[in-house]
Design an enzyme around this catalytic site. Structure first.
Site, PDB file in Angstrom:
ATOM      1  N   ASP A 165       0.842  -1.183   0.000  1.00  0.00           N
ATOM      2  CA  ASP A 165       0.000   0.000   0.000  1.00  0.00           C
ATOM      3  C   ASP A 165       0.885   1.244   0.000  1.00  0.00           C
ATOM      4  O   ASP A 165       1.890   1.282   0.720  1.00  0.00           O
ATOM      5  CB  ASP A 165      -0.872  -0.039   1.268  1.00  0.00           C
ATOM      6  CG  ASP A 165      -1.902   1.050   1.291  1.00  0.00           C
ATOM      7  OD1 ASP A 165      -2.802   1.012   0.450  1.00  0.00           O
ATOM      8  OD2 ASP A 165      -1.801   1.936   2.165  1.00  0.00           O
TER       9      ASP A 165
ATOM     10  N   GLU B 181       1.533   0.258  -4.899  1.00  0.00           N
ATOM     11  CA  GLU B 181       1.059   1.534  -5.414  1.00  0.00           C
ATOM     12  C   GLU B 181       2.257   2.466  -5.506  1.00  0.00           C
ATOM     13  O   GLU B 181       2.831   2.834  -4.478  1.00  0.00           O
ATOM     14  CB  GLU B 181       0.032   2.139  -4.454  1.00  0.00           C
ATOM     15  CG  GLU B 181      -1.266   1.359  -4.358  1.00  0.00           C
ATOM     16  CD  GLU B 181      -2.266   2.028  -3.424  1.00  0.00           C
ATOM     17  OE1 GLU B 181      -3.403   2.263  -3.837  1.00  0.00           O
ATOM     18  OE2 GLU B 181      -1.899   2.322  -2.267  1.00  0.00           O
TER      19      GLU B 181
END
Ligand code: CA
Length: 683
Positions: free
Chosen positions: A367, A396
């Site tokens: 993340d 990400e």
């Protein structure tokens, strides 16, 4: 994570504009509070001088000589261990004073093996005893993760665990990833699953809907995905494990104990062994079905600031701060961790390594990965690859706010070629194919919006350098940021933002459901035939929606649960996904591994119509049985005519239908590509 943005334009983003405005007053308030706060950092520079601990016995070891506690806390003035009989409530039956040891640690031991007992640590800092914490390395915890548990980890292994192995894959591009939340997947009354919302849901064979369609793990097998990506499954903060009989929902991006599973997904959060054993049973069942397990990890921030387990063991050290001493907040969630510091770097590397070893996890999704530095991410990938070459890592490649970490050190999408063994999500293909992620009316290629053709091509070549792709026309990225297709994850939707179903409903006013399903098929056809690794959000194969909710992180089951009766209603859609996945898995031409191969084997056609992308994959690319594959994507809401060289073509996809083994012949020439559809031919 709710905020999906590229660092370059983060401050133009509507969410962040609001966040930044709020943030200035918050920062001011934080500064005022911190001026009198005993835990205010005394300058970040000193952290570099902290001794790093190099042993592998942090916090708890049980062996023949007893139970041993080791806490890393260089600035503590004293430290103690509190021992309990229970996971919640009651007084400690014993308190152990810890003694200062080497490399910043404190130690205490008892001669007994304290299996079945619980413990917390407390440190004295700046003259005050801080609150209790289970530490940062609790591998077993009781209800709500408040106390660490002393268990014999071997007792948590299901039968046959020693023989358990995940699928062997050579390259990440061979994976087909399915992103799922435990609760979404099984909680709907018509899932036919007993253990709704639990780890055990994915262990149940033979489950069906009232209409007789397969659900659960049988559904995954039927669909053909290679990997399930489970949303956060470590112990998170928001769902209260003491009242699981009440409706509660959270995605879980609020980490509490990083090295123990979440209690609300177990059948008994009070039993520290149950959550571990049940998660292992889930992984074993998926492995037995030939499916790997990717875990979503969120080391970039914690649920709490001063009260987090990091802050209660080594105040300040694990976080980045602003010059005024307040927490910096690249996560948009109140804080950000400091991977550039030795013990935080080691923590991330050791934690994923632990999950891979103890739980046989096959991949990790980071993340807001750009909050971490590239060196840490390289060490994560190399450590995991040494353990198991089939493990892969992606994340990400952006942050949700600015960070003190210099841009060149961030594990950004734009820096992916500086890392080895790390892939990033392509927001290029995501937004070009179906329109901007947050502006719900914005259209993309499949809704017939011109101006996305070149960015679709960037997606097809996985953001690698290609002589026929003009990056200056890219909507998001302006250069070939990937050095290989193994660095790219292709997708059109995920848990964040609108589902594909909702996005198409909002952006295709006046359309019929049949038209929107065609658009979804075209969108996923582009994703699944592009170079890189395809990724899909659970339930899209049955055209699930989230009732128009973008950020459903704590929305009720009525928004988030997948209604499995849709599988019956949208049986053709499901069949399309099945064939699309089968096509990709059968043909290595869609799974090239080098940018050179892509440049040599992908030939784009000159097209004189807007919103049409046409290309061939030539010369038995990547050892494919097919000499040439012709793909023509028509994003227009009307049919177009295209010229295809004369030949003996097998039709693979046409007019919203697809069959991996072919469904008729074409001799080429002037062909019609119906509205909103893909034409795929092979010979
Ligand atoms: Ca929890």
């Amino acid at each position: 994570m709710p905020y999906l943005i590229n660092y370059k334009n983060f401050n133009q983003h509507p969410y962040i504009m609001t966040a930044l405005n709020k943030f200035s007053s918050m920062a001011l308030a934080a500064a005022l509070i911190c001026a009198s706060c005993s835990k205010a950092p005394k300058g970040e520079e000193r952290y570099a001088e902290f001794p790093a601990y190099t042993g592998d016995d942090l916090e708890l070891t049980v062996n023949d000589s007893g139970t041993h506690f080791t806490l890393w806390s260089p600035e503590a003035q004293a430290a103690k261990v509190q021992l309990y009989d229970n996971d919640l409530g009651g007084e400690p039956f014993k308190t152990l004073d810890m003694e200062r040891g080497e490399q910043g640690v404190w130690r205490a031991s008892v001669p007994e093996q304290l299996y079945g007992k619980f413990y917390t640590f407390r440190i004295k800092y700046d003259g005050n005893w801080l609150d209790e914490t289970p530490g940062i390395w609790a591998k077993a915890v009781g209800t709500n993760g408040m106390r660490a548990a002393i268990i014999n980890m071997a007792n948590t292994n299901p039968d046959g665990w020693d023989q358990d192995r995940g699928p062997v894959i050579e390259n990440i591009t061979d994976a087909v990833i399915y992103e799922v939340h435990h609760r979404d997947f099984s909680v709907h009354p018509n899932s036919g699953i007993q253990n709704k919302g639990k780890f055990l849901a994915m262990t149940e064979d033979g489950t069906v809907t009232p209409l007789g369609d397969k659900t659960g793990i049988d559904h995954l097998k039927e669909l053909g995905v290679t990997h399930v990506h489970i949303l956060p499954s470590y112990d998170y903060n928001s769902v209260d494990e003491t009242r699981l009989d009440e409706p509660q929902y959270n995605w879980g991006y609020d980490p509490f104990n990083y090295n123990a599973p979440e209690g609300s997904y177990s059948t008994n959060p009070a039993d520290p062994e149950a959550r571990i054993r049940e998660m292992k049973e889930m992984i074993q069942a998926l492995h037995n079905a030939g499916i790997g397990v990717v875990m979503d990890v969120v080391y970039n921030h914690t649920a709490n600031n001063d009260d987090s387990n990091f802050s209660l063991t080594a105040p300040g050290y694990f976080y980045r701060h602003r010059e005024d001493g307040s927490y910096s907040d690249a996560s948009g969630c109140g804080n950000e961790t400091a991977s550039e510091r030795k013990m935080m770097h080691d923590y991330i590397v050791n934690s994923v390594n632990y999950w891979a070893k103890e739980y046989h996890i096959d991949g990790f999704r980071f993340d807001l990965m750009a909050i971490h530095d590239t060196e840490t991410m390289n060490d994560v990938a190399s450590t995991l690859k040494q353990l198991n070459p089939s493990i892969f890592v992606y994340g990400e490649g952006w942050t949700a706010g600015d960070s003190p970490l210099p841009v060149e050190q961030r594990a950004l999408k734009e820096n992916v070629s500086k890392m080895q063994g790390i892939a990033v999500f392509s927001d290029d293909i995501r937004d070009a194919v179906k329109g901007h992620y947050s502006n719900e009316e914005a259209q993309g290629f499949v809704q017939g919006q011109t101006g996305n053709e070149e960015t679709v091509k960037i997606g097809i070549v996985a953001a690698t350098n290609h002589p026929q792709v003009d990056y200056s026309k890219g909507n998001n990225s302006k250069f070939a940021y990937a050095s290989a297709p193994t660095e790219i994850i292709n997708y059109v939707s995920c848990h964040d933002d609108l589902t594909l179903t909702d996005k198409l409903a909002k952006s295709m006013p006046g359309s019929t459901e049949a038209q929107r399903q065609r658009a979804a098929r075209l969108a996923q056809t582009i994703v699944f035939t592009s170079q890189g690794t395809p990724f899909m959000f659970a339930g899209e194969e049955v055209f699930r929606d989230k009732k128009g909710v973008h950020n459903s992180y704590k929305s009720p089951d009525s928004i988030n649960a997948i209604d499995w009766n849709l599988k019956h209603q949208n049986a053709e859609q499901f069949g399309y996904y099945q064939e699309l996945i089968k096509l990709r898995k059968a043909h290595p031409a869609f799974r090239m591994t080098t940018s050179e191969d892509i440049a040599n084997h992908i030939k784009f056609d000159e097209v004189d119509q807007n919103n049409v992308v046409s290309y061939s994959i030539v010369d038995n690319a990547n050892g494919d049985a097919w000499k040439e594959i012709k793909l023509i994507f028509n994003g227009n809401p009307e049919a177009v005519k295209v010229e295809v060289p004369r030949g003996n073509w097998t039709i693979i996809a046409q007019d919203g239908k697809i069959k991996a083994d072919g469904m008729g012949r074409s001799s080429g020439g002037t062909l019609t590509v119906p509205a909103t559809s893909a034409l795929i031919l092979a010979q």
